[in-house]
Enzyme design. Structure first.
Site, PDB file in Angstrom:
ATOM      1  N   TYR A 100     -10.536 -59.952  42.209  1.00  0.00           N
ATOM      2  CA  TYR A 100      -9.104 -60.416  42.677  1.00  0.00           C
ATOM      3  C   TYR A 100      -8.178 -59.852  41.905  1.00  0.00           C
ATOM      4  O   TYR A 100      -8.372 -59.782  40.634  1.00  0.00           O
ATOM      5  CB  TYR A 100      -9.183 -61.953  42.580  1.00  0.00           C
ATOM      6  CG  TYR A 100      -7.677 -62.390  43.067  1.00  0.00           C
ATOM      7  CD1 TYR A 100      -7.582 -62.813  44.254  1.00  0.00           C
ATOM      8  CD2 TYR A 100      -6.741 -62.647  41.951  1.00  0.00           C
ATOM      9  CE1 TYR A 100      -6.227 -63.254  44.590  1.00  0.00           C
ATOM     10  CE2 TYR A 100      -5.580 -63.023  42.455  1.00  0.00           C
ATOM     11  CZ  TYR A 100      -5.364 -63.434  43.723  1.00  0.00           C
ATOM     12  OH  TYR A 100      -3.969 -63.816  44.085  1.00  0.00           O
ATOM     13  N   GLU A 183      -1.326 -58.231  47.088  1.00  0.00           N
ATOM     14  CA  GLU A 183      -2.923 -58.947  46.636  1.00  0.00           C
ATOM     15  C   GLU A 183      -3.795 -58.085  47.036  1.00  0.00           C
ATOM     16  O   GLU A 183      -3.749 -57.597  48.354  1.00  0.00           O
ATOM     17  CB  GLU A 183      -2.775 -60.345  46.979  1.00  0.00           C
ATOM     18  CG  GLU A 183      -4.037 -60.913  46.806  1.00  0.00           C
ATOM     19  CD  GLU A 183      -4.145 -62.507  47.563  1.00  0.00           C
ATOM     20  OE1 GLU A 183      -3.879 -63.457  47.112  1.00  0.00           O
ATOM     21  OE2 GLU A 183      -4.790 -62.363  48.730  1.00  0.00           O
TER      22      GLU A 183
END
Ligand code: GDP
Ligand code: MN
Length: 365
Positions: A100, A183
């Protein structure tokens, strides 16, 4: 404004961030003749702006032979209530591990913050709650256009070094395209290298034109009209419409509503020096939103003249009750116009707000 995955990936690609081969369709007919490069399996991804899309059925892995049928099924779905208008078909990446990474602005530190975890994927929220140590952060001065290597090493810890250049490229995406948030979840390692398997990008609304975006899709039709009139206008979900002049007065009216137990439906800041016509269109716009039961007009007459404001309110002639608090230039004239036309002008902000809150409570009974 939030970009959809394929739009974010178009930007990523320009910065050299590896993205799987794929294309977007708006109807299953657009697949014809284009699927030969996918191999046996293909990822069918609904292009909808909702969190937890994969878990809600918006991402499926299909046999390439079934791609048409699976796309038809996906187009028929609603993902968390959002209809699927576009689908991204992408090669299935042979994922080894999911990471992530995100970048956003830490306003209190006046720096960009980069967040990384070796536990990426659809359970990232759970990781953040249950295993916060698996999430690492670094803060980078916005004056730096690349992340210093020692910081990247700290961020990655034991994670593979090949992730570092991709994270730096993402930092450039963020800085050079007026990002509010970028992201990649998951950022994946595969036998073919590192890939962005998903992509998110929120761009500063004031910079949309720099990306060639003409319409802010995150705004409602009414919010767009308000913007073109030069009003600051935001829709919420309560019953009280709010019109103020100046951000401070408008915000304190909202606070007062909250304190007295009411809920604002929307709020509009007409700005300084609003005349009859501007006030009239502001009142009409606020009244137009479904669910608005009562409207508060709370204006201070500095350059703005209270008599002009009163005429604007009367001219709008909306069906809802309008509670007015005006103070300042030509206040007496304003009061006279309002009273003559059956509108209520109350002496203080507390008065208008408490009366509006009571009116909503009565309507609910
Ligand atoms: P989100 O739920 O909106 O975040 O959707 P994602 O695009 O992140 O996809 C959800 C999950 O589907 C990912 O975490 C992966 O596990 C899986 N996935 C997505 N793309 C691929 C792919 O190309 N190959 C494989 N094997 N899995 C994928
Ligand atoms: Mn994701």
């Amino acid at each position: 404004m939030k970009l959809l995955e394929y739009e974010a990936k178009d930007i990523y690609r320009k910065y050299g961030i590896p993205v799987g081969f794929g294309f977007v369709i708006s109807s299953p007919d657009e697949i014809d003749g284009r699927i030969r490069d996918f191999g046996d399996e293909v990822v069918v991804k609904a292009q909808v702006d909702v969190g937890g899309r994969g878990k809600a059925g918006g991402v499926i892995i299909a046999k390439t032979a079934d791609v048409r049928e699976e796309s038809e099924k996906m187009f028929a779905k609603q993902i968390k209530g959002v209809p699927v208008e576009k689908i991204l078909l992408e090669e299935k990446l042979p994922i080894e591990k999911e990471y992530y990474v995100s970048i956003t602005i830490d306003r209190s530190r006046r720096e960009n913050v980069i967040i990384f975890s070796s536990e990426g994927g659809v359970e990232i929220e759970q990781t953040a709650r249950e295993n916060p140590d698996a999430i690492r952060k670094i803060w980078v001065s916005p004056l730096l256009h690349d992340i210093p290597s020692f910081m990247l090493r700290n961020l990655l810890g034991d994670a593979p070094k090949e992730l570092a250049p991709v994270i730096n490229d993402l930092y450039r995406v963020f800085c050079e395209n007026d990002g509010i948030l970028v992201e990649i979840n998951p950022l994946v390692t595969t036998s073919k290298g590192v890939f962005a398997a998903d992509g998110k990008f929120i761009v500063d609304d004031n910079a949309l034109y720099r990306l060639g975006i003409e319409v802010n899709r995150d705004l409602t039709e009414r919010e767009r009209r308000a913007e073109s009139c030069g009003f600051s206008y935001v829709e919420l979900s309560g019953q009280i419409g709010v019109i103020g002049n100046g951000a401070g007065l408008t915000m304190s009216t909202l606070d007062m509503i909250e304190i007295l137990g009411g809920k604002a439906a929307n709020f509009l800041d007409v700005g300084g020096g609003a005349g009859e016509d501007r006030v009239c269109s502001a009142v009409k716009l606020v009244a137009e939103m479904p669910g608005v039961k009562v409207i508060i007009v709370n204006l201070l007459g500095g350059i703005t003249r209270c008599d002009e404001v009163a005429r604007g309110i009367v001219k709008a002639g909306v069906s809802q009750q309008v509670l007015v608090r005006l103070a300042g230039t030509n206040e007496a004239e304003g009061r006279e116009i309002l009273n003559k036309n059956g509108y209520k002008m109350l002496p203080t902000m507390d008065d208008v707000v408490s009366e509006a809150v009571d009116a909503c409570k009565e309507a609910a009974l």
